[in-house]
Design an enzyme around this catalytic site. Structure first.
Site, mmCIF file in Angstrom:
data_model
loop_
_atom_site.group_PDB
_atom_site.id
_atom_site.type_symbol
_atom_site.label_atom_id
_atom_site.label_comp_id
_atom_site.label_asym_id
_atom_site.label_seq_id
_atom_site.Cartn_x
_atom_site.Cartn_y
_atom_site.Cartn_z
ATOM 1 C CB SER A 13 -8.479 6.132 -12.658
ATOM 2 O OG SER A 13 -9.744 6.250 -12.231
ATOM 3 C CE1 TYR A 55 -9.281 10.916 -15.294
ATOM 4 C CE2 TYR A 55 -10.484 9.024 -14.621
ATOM 5 C CZ TYR A 55 -9.423 9.895 -14.257
ATOM 6 O OH TYR A 55 -8.865 9.729 -13.046
HETATM 7 P P1 NAD Z 1 -6.023 17.502 -8.742
HETATM 8 O O1 NAD Z 1 -6.586 18.010 -9.888
HETATM 9 O O2 NAD Z 1 -6.328 17.461 -7.277
HETATM 10 O O3 NAD Z 1 -4.338 17.400 -8.971
HETATM 11 C C1 NAD Z 1 -3.573 17.062 -10.020
HETATM 12 C C2 NAD Z 1 -2.433 17.771 -10.179
HETATM 13 O O4 NAD Z 1 -1.881 17.442 -11.676
HETATM 14 C C3 NAD Z 1 -2.466 19.106 -10.117
HETATM 15 O O5 NAD Z 1 -1.129 19.846 -9.433
HETATM 16 C C4 NAD Z 1 -2.396 19.835 -11.705
HETATM 17 O O6 NAD Z 1 -2.003 21.169 -11.624
HETATM 18 C C5 NAD Z 1 -1.340 18.754 -12.098
HETATM 19 N N1 NAD Z 1 -1.627 18.735 -13.566
HETATM 20 C C6 NAD Z 1 -2.717 18.413 -14.380
HETATM 21 N N2 NAD Z 1 -2.599 18.403 -15.607
HETATM 22 C C7 NAD Z 1 -1.119 18.470 -15.604
HETATM 23 C C8 NAD Z 1 -0.147 18.794 -16.776
HETATM 24 N N3 NAD Z 1 -0.456 18.630 -17.905
HETATM 25 N N4 NAD Z 1 1.162 19.055 -16.512
HETATM 26 C C9 NAD Z 1 1.501 18.919 -15.124
HETATM 27 N N5 NAD Z 1 0.929 18.995 -14.179
HETATM 28 C C10 NAD Z 1 -0.596 18.488 -14.626
HETATM 29 O O7 NAD Z 1 -6.060 15.534 -8.961
HETATM 30 P P2 NAD Z 1 -5.724 14.514 -8.206
HETATM 31 O O8 NAD Z 1 -7.166 14.121 -7.537
HETATM 32 O O9 NAD Z 1 -4.824 14.940 -6.981
HETATM 33 O O10 NAD Z 1 -5.212 13.440 -9.126
HETATM 34 C C11 NAD Z 1 -4.171 12.817 -9.302
HETATM 35 C C12 NAD Z 1 -4.025 11.551 -10.067
HETATM 36 O O11 NAD Z 1 -4.871 10.596 -9.579
HETATM 37 C C13 NAD Z 1 -4.683 11.918 -11.558
HETATM 38 O O12 NAD Z 1 -3.742 11.202 -12.648
HETATM 39 C C14 NAD Z 1 -5.994 11.310 -11.325
HETATM 40 O O13 NAD Z 1 -6.622 11.156 -12.553
HETATM 41 C C15 NAD Z 1 -5.712 10.388 -10.478
HETATM 42 N N6 NAD Z 1 -7.074 9.887 -9.855
HETATM 43 C C16 NAD Z 1 -7.724 10.655 -9.022
HETATM 44 C C17 NAD Z 1 -8.854 10.147 -8.214
HETATM 45 C C18 NAD Z 1 -9.754 10.941 -7.432
HETATM 46 O O14 NAD Z 1 -10.889 10.761 -7.075
HETATM 47 N N7 NAD Z 1 -9.257 12.238 -6.912
HETATM 48 C C19 NAD Z 1 -9.210 9.078 -8.517
HETATM 49 C C20 NAD Z 1 -8.697 8.275 -9.510
HETATM 50 C C21 NAD Z 1 -7.425 8.660 -9.985
#
Ligand code: NAD
Length: 261
Positions: free
Chosen positions: A145, A158
């Site tokens: 991130s 986080y």
């Molecule tokens: P999201 O919540 O839309 O999807 C996350 C996915 O991970 C979901 O399918 C959820 O069920 C799964 N998940 C969560 N905990 C879990 C666990 N313990 N075991 C198995 N699956 C699990 O989030 P996203 O935005 O798609 O995020 C994906 C990645 O990108 C994450 O690591 C997040 O930190 C990172 N990220 C997202 C953003 C953003 O703005 N969306 C920004 C920076 C980083």
């Protein structure tokens, strides 16, 4: 498109929605066979699989929590039994829960660290073991991130987890460079996924977020999966141990930007 990706096999954690889903769909479009993962939402997962199959791709899923030992191994076993091998492991699953640090419950801290950092370790360990044992020059991609470098009040656990992912990625990349196993991270900025649902549904908050991003655009999951495709491809064959930022300039100290003069 990256023709060399055709026929490769990828494992992607947390891929029933958001960025993980976009990575799965992009890889499938490249001809990569994908092993997906969900924690609870079986219907959502099946919908993703149906979509991939409808466009000619191959996908299977394994249910489980990335924070628990054994899931990563199970996903690799599934890759081998269904598709014969595993080439790419994407540690994508991640969570965030807001809390002031002086009031943060230990359970909250643990949930974030266990999922984002320990989950990444467990995935990386299993992938490395498979690659080393089979002498495969594999590829590992960790979803970090912008908060691996930008402090995040209200989400200090986080930020700590993603800062950990950053140094873990670099250290593992160095350790396994002689094996030609590449290990990189992606740092998304603010992306429109379910994790940001509340912000996206509140017009005021959304406007505030757009104002904060130098390009004034909230990112789309496809703009992150494009980076994941490039990192898995041979086009990035000399890239290891780095984090690719895809953030509309969010990590560039926006307060120094021309609009704030
Ligand atoms: P999201 O919540 O839309 O999807 C996350 C996915 O991970 C979901 O399918 C959820 O069920 C799964 N998940 C969560 N905990 C879990 C666990 N313990 N075991 C198995 N699956 C699990 O989030 P996203 O935005 O798609 O995020 C994906 C990645 O990108 C994450 O690591 C997040 O930190 C990172 N990220 C997202 C953003 C953003 O703005 N969306 C920004 C920076 C980083």
């Amino acid at each position: 498109n990256y023709p060399e990706l055709k026929g490769k096999v990828a494992v992607i954690t947390g891929s029933s929605k958001g960025i993980g889903r976009a990575v799965a769909e992009r890889y499938a479009k490249e001809g990569v066979h994908v092993v997906l993962n969900y924690r609870s939402s079986e219907d959502e997962m099946n919908e993703v699989i149906r979509g991939i199959e409808a466009s000619g791709g191959k996908a299977v899923a394994v249910k489980g929590d990335v924070a628990e030992e054994g899931l990563a191994e199970k996903m690799i076993e599934k890759a081998v039994s269904e598709f014969g091998k595993m080439d790419i492991f994407v540690n994508n699953a991640g969570v965030q829960v807001e809390a002031k640090t002086h009031e943060m419950e230990l359970d909250n801290w643990k949930k974030i660290i266990d999922t984002n950092l320990t989950g990444t370790f467990l995935g990386v360990r299993a992938a490395l073991k498979y690659f080393v044992e089979h002498e495969i020059q594999g590829n590992i991609i960790n979803m970090s991130s912008v908060h691996e470098v930008i402090p995040r009040p209200g989400y200090t656990h986080y930020a700590a987890s993603k800062g950990g992912v950053k140094m873990f990625t670099k250290s593992v990349a160095l350790e396994y460079a002689p094996n030609k196993i590449r290990v990189n991270a992606i740092a998304p900025g603010a992306i429109d996924t379910p994790i940001n649902e509340e912000t996206m549904q509140d017009p005021e908050e959304k406007k505030g977020l757009e104002a904060l991003i130098p390009t004034h655009e909230i990112g789309r999951p496809e703009q992150i999966s494009a980076v994941a495709a490039w990192l898995a491809s041979d086009e990035s064959s000399y890239v290891t141990g780095t984090t690719i930022f895809a953030d509309g300039g969010l990590s560039l100290y926006p307060s120094f930007g021309p609009e704030n003069k």
